[in-house]
Motif scaffolding. Structure first.
Motif, short mmCIF file in Angstrom:
data_model
loop_
_atom_site.label_atom_id
_atom_site.label_comp_id
_atom_site.label_asym_id
_atom_site.label_seq_id
_atom_site.Cartn_x
_atom_site.Cartn_y
_atom_site.Cartn_z
N GLU A 7 0.82 -1.21 0.00
CA GLU A 7 0.00 0.00 0.00
C GLU A 7 0.86 1.26 0.00
OE1 GLU A 7 -2.10 -1.69 3.36
OE2 GLU A 7 -3.99 -1.06 2.43
N ASN A 8 1.96 1.25 0.74
CA ASN A 8 2.86 2.40 0.78
C ASN A 8 3.49 2.64 -0.59
OD1 ASN A 8 2.37 2.80 3.50
ND2 ASN A 8 4.15 1.61 4.17
N GLU A 52 0.94 4.23 -2.92
CA GLU A 52 0.73 5.64 -2.61
C GLU A 52 1.89 6.49 -3.14
OE1 GLU A 52 -1.09 8.95 -1.67
OE2 GLU A 52 -2.01 6.96 -1.49
N ARG A 104 1.47 6.89 -6.82
CA ARG A 104 0.41 7.86 -7.15
C ARG A 104 0.93 9.29 -7.05
NH1 ARG A 104 -2.76 4.64 -3.29
NH2 ARG A 104 -3.73 2.94 -4.46
#
Length: 288
Positions: A97-98, A101, A104
């Motif tokens: 998830e990190n 992010e 993104r």
């Protein structure tokens, strides 16, 4: 004046001083870009104006998703689809998830593909473009879902569908869920084909793994940019398996064209005109 070993006077030599760190001229980061083909250095803006093609050797450097969209679509005509879809961490993979992010924030896009529709020289088409700067363009659940949705929507709206691929293959953080996208996208293309839809696939550097083995190779027209790496397994693995040395140009666009796996290798500067011609040619009754 100094004396040498023979007692003669000699002039003191002058040595050029080495510039300190503070005396060096600071070059703003990102101002220059080196071609990885001929190693010439250009202003980045100069390369961008040339669609990231080296003016000297013609090497095609990677384009980001929105750079490619801007180079092909008529101004202010592109409508993005499914922008809100983002990946989660279905397998609880550490730090996944990190990393998503960070990508993104770095790329300005939510996933490794941008889909939508727009006009190319006045001709409406659905579109998907993969971006290798986001998780190396790897195909996870959201990438497969967005592409499948775009194909289904193109079918429903009777639009041609164009996809530009750039991928390192399946996304390992999503395991078998990633591999399932090969089937999902291929089934969507089969439905699209049965509805007599036109699909154009353009493979860019690199197009590998599960992407090359699924939707990237299923177009009515299969094109590629010059010298793009295209293949499923890596060169070293294949050589170790068959115990043979492969040709130098193996898994390049030119090699695939020579062996009948591509319809044409297309220079980036000629791409827009070719797409426009094909769309118009396949429109019922031709364009008036």
């Amino acid at each position: 004046m100094l004396k040498d070993f023979f007692g003669k006077k000699s002039k003191k030599r002058k040595y050029a001083s080495i510039p300190s760190e503070h005396s060096k001229l600071d070059v703003p980061e990102g101002l220059m870009q080196k071609c990885t083909g001929c190693y010439k250095i250009y202003y980045r803006k100069e390369m961008q104006k040339n669609l990231n093609v080296c003016p000297n050797c013609g090497k095609h450097h990677q384009l980001k998703a929105w750079e490619r969209i801007d180079s092909l679509f008529d101004e202010n005509t592109f409508q993005e689809w499914d922008k809100q879809l983002i990946s989660i961490n279905p397998l609880g993979f550490p730090e996944y998830e990190n990393k998503l992010e960070k990508d993104r924030e770095k790329t300005g896009i939510n996933e490794a593909v941008v889909t939508g529709k727009g006009l190319i020289e006045g001709n409406i088409t659905a579109f998907a473009v993969m971006d290798a700067s986001f998780r190396m363009g790897s195909m996870g659940s959201v990438v497969g879902e967005k592409i499948a949705r775009a194909i289904e929507r193109a079918k429903d709206e009777s639009l041609p569908f164009i996809i530009f691929t750039a991928s390192g293959g399946a996304r390992m953080q999503e395991g078998v869920l990633s591999l399932m996208q090969m089937t999902k996208t291929s089934v969507a293309i089969e439905r699209f084909s049965k509805a007599q839809g036109l699909m154009i696939s353009v493979m860019t550097h690199p197009t590998t793994g599960g992407v090359s083995a699924s939707f990237a190779s299923l177009g009515d027209y299969n094109f590629a940019e010059p010298a793009a790496l295209i293949g499923f397994a890596g060169r070293r693995i294949i050589e170790q398996t068959i115990r043979e040395k492969l040709p130098e140009d193996f898994q390049t666009s030119e090699f695939l064209l020579k062996h009948g796996q591509l319809d044409k290798v297309v220079h980036r500067h000629e791409m827009k005109e070719l797409l426009k011609t094909l769309i118009e040619m396949h429109q019922k009754g031709g364009r008036k």
